[in-house]
Design an enzyme around this catalytic site. Sequence first.
Site, PDB file in Angstrom:
ATOM      1  N   LYS A  79     -21.128  -7.316  -6.424  1.00 45.18           N
ATOM      2  CA  LYS A  79     -19.549  -7.824  -6.548  1.00 45.18           C
ATOM      3  C   LYS A  79     -19.334  -8.776  -5.301  1.00 45.18           C
ATOM      4  CE  LYS A  79     -18.536  -5.257 -10.307  1.00 45.18           C
ATOM      5  NZ  LYS A  79     -19.963  -4.933 -10.400  1.00 45.18           N
TER       6      LYS A  79
ATOM      7  N   GLU B  64      -9.961  -5.409  -1.508  1.00 45.33           N
ATOM      8  CA  GLU B  64      -9.176  -6.323  -2.011  1.00 45.33           C
ATOM      9  C   GLU B  64      -7.754  -6.284  -1.944  1.00 45.33           C
ATOM     10  OE1 GLU B  64     -12.673  -8.172  -5.064  1.00 45.33           O
ATOM     11  OE2 GLU B  64     -10.991  -7.134  -5.744  1.00 45.33           O
TER      12      GLU B  64
ATOM     13  N   HIS C 288      -8.509   3.782 -14.855  1.00 44.21           N
ATOM     14  CA  HIS C 288      -9.075   2.574 -14.633  1.00 44.21           C
ATOM     15  C   HIS C 288     -10.194   2.345 -15.774  1.00 44.21           C
ATOM     16  CE1 HIS C 288      -7.456   2.161 -10.711  1.00 44.21           C
ATOM     17  NE2 HIS C 288      -7.961   3.370 -10.439  1.00 44.21           N
TER      18      HIS C 288
ATOM     19  N   ARG D  30     -23.633  -7.972 -20.391  1.00 43.16           N
ATOM     20  CA  ARG D  30     -24.050  -7.273 -21.453  1.00 43.16           C
ATOM     21  C   ARG D  30     -22.872  -7.585 -22.385  1.00 43.16           C
ATOM     22  NH1 ARG D  30     -20.184  -3.323 -21.162  1.00 43.16           N
ATOM     23  NH2 ARG D  30     -19.480  -2.401 -18.823  1.00 43.16           N
TER      24      ARG D  30
END
Length: 748
Positions: A159, A245, A280, A338
């Site tokens: 990430k 973040e 989430h 994917r």
Amino acid sequence: MRSLKRNTHRLRAIRPPTSLPAPPRIFSAPISTHPSASNDVTSIAPIKSLLIANRGEIALRIARTASSMGIRTTTLYTDIDASSQHANCTPHSLALGPNTKGYLNGPQIIELAKKHGIEALHPGYGFLSENPTFAQACEDAGIVFVGPPPKAMLDMGDKARSKIIMNAAGVPCVPGYHGPEQSVEELRGHAREIGYPVLLKSVKGGGGKGMRIVLKDEEFEAQIASARQEARASFGDGGEVMLVEKYVVRPRHVEVQVFADRYGNCVALGERDCSVQRRHQKILEESPAPVLDDATRHDLWDKARKAALAVDYVGAGTVEFILDKDTGKFYFMEMNTRLQVEHPVSEMVTGTDLVEWQFRVAAGERLPLTQDEIEARIHERGAAIEARIYAENPDKGFFPDSGKLVHLVTPKVSEDIRIDAGFVEGDTVSEAYDGMIAKLIVRGRDRETAIRKLELALQEYEVVGLSTNIEFLKRLCRSQAFVEGDVETGFIEKWKDELFERKHISDEVFAQTALGLLTSQTKKTTSGPHGETLGFGEAATQSSRKFAFQVKRDDAAAEVSDEAPEVVQVEVTQRGHSLYNVSVSRSTDASTASPAVYENIVSEPGSMVSSNKSQLTTFFPRARVETTLVQDPAAPEKLTVFQLGEKTELTLVQPGWFEKALGLKEAAASVVAPMPCKILRNEVSEGQEVEKGAPLVVIESMKMETVIRSPQKGTVKKLAHKEGDICKAGTVLVLFEDPEAAPAASSE
């Protein structure tokens, strides 16, 4: 609608930062969206044999397309999956052994493919699908990996690195810290600098695992410890490395389905809005995204294609963005390298088979459609929505469930209604794997039509044997905010009062339940020549039966409520063949209202009558009502009623003396595991006094952490298990002091 084919738009090469290895070269050529855009020649080698390194519905879905293309397909199974649908969908299936994590055993899977001379491998989603080491090992073994190049997976799988590459490519990213310094104080310092609230997530994260929202500084240490523990359990070594973040307060989750071939062509097959989530994780996905202006939509598509080309991507991928509802700006979140769970939504609105595209691109073919052709199809084909059918209890915080599918009826499929499922009636949904039972996908000429069709299809579902989210999904379809497209990732929390409002159960439900029980019981006994009771005279045709039903209520509020469950009394009097009088008395209004009485109603059994299932059609004074009644074979007192598109769960109340004689009275002095689980930690100690609703034990099941709360006020007598213990469903976790010996423990 404006075309996305912008041959005049060029990407500039940008010098990458020197602190990390250079990202892949960013070409200054146009973004190619046309199948014939390159003159390079790559040999085409059609795939003839395939190993599917996955399970469940995605394995079945891949196998269907492979079969239609004449590809000989082999599936894999662990011991627990030996009787599963995917293990038996082809003549060729290979065993992985007793370890439930066998689908993660890359070396074993590659060895099986080599041993059986299989040319290609499709990883599906989850498991090894985004593992670049596995993809490289397939290539090294001469096996075609039906997915992107390992290098692209590596770049997008990290990430922190992916954010650097995206910034260099001109794809906007959320402000945050993505660096190597990982001490708690270092990360906390960056959180303070960014400004709370912040989002913590693992560099290997996905599906909401290892992700926490931190609202204020004093929460930081506890939240990062929890996130790291979950990330390590989900992703293994390296999962504890965190990103910090800026947390967008009102975010939408909008993602773009991209597809690229070996010739530098890349197209976007529209966007999907996946904002309606719990834990989430997505529940509903739809395309096109609602309430999105055309300029933003095309900008998202362009940025997604830039993201894919920046890592020399090949195959199917999804670029995920956070869209800020307050500013209208969007930011790159991650790329899933994917096929996505929700790919059928894009297939519905583009009229494509993305698995077929995967096979063709892996064989060296060019993309079948241009960007202009795809956009024209999206314009013509309307809107599509996918609902994930999960084994879980929304009323208990979406607590995962498992068990045997005692009864299963699914909607009728058509060109506009599709079901991708991994289970049939009689199968067992195991706690060892993800609890998704099926995906229901519908298409309509516009979004409003698609929502209505989705609700109607959900009303056809009948599932007994475990909890599901189907009733919740129906309520979601009726939510005015959802219908208007006012979605965000906090949608469920924002509208929880509406979405979890207790429904009123009509008197006809209780009447039909009693009639269904009577019908199933009388079928087991000897009857007269015309279905009437045996005997002579008027009295013989006026036998009466009384039933008492308790309404099942297992929502979180019920655990801390002193409100007694509703008990409904029903009396049925048979007046003749299929002719009845029915009286319904409700405990909540018994002192102020007369019973509801239905006289001379005709009730006839349907075609499906078995030891634990019955169907009946009853003609009430103002309506014809069709009902299916299912009794749990393991607990016949548990009743499930399907009527007018709604599911109701009841308990047949036994007389008090009967419960006492057989020891059926529920013990109030213990708390048991609701399903197979692992003990993460005990939140109380022996001898401690607790209030009703207090946290007792934290368990893990299906990779989800769940807090078990006290059903009563009392004193903890014994903690039956320690951290790390594995428990079966029904295992006692906490014992309380005897309520009679300790009045403070209450009889709640």
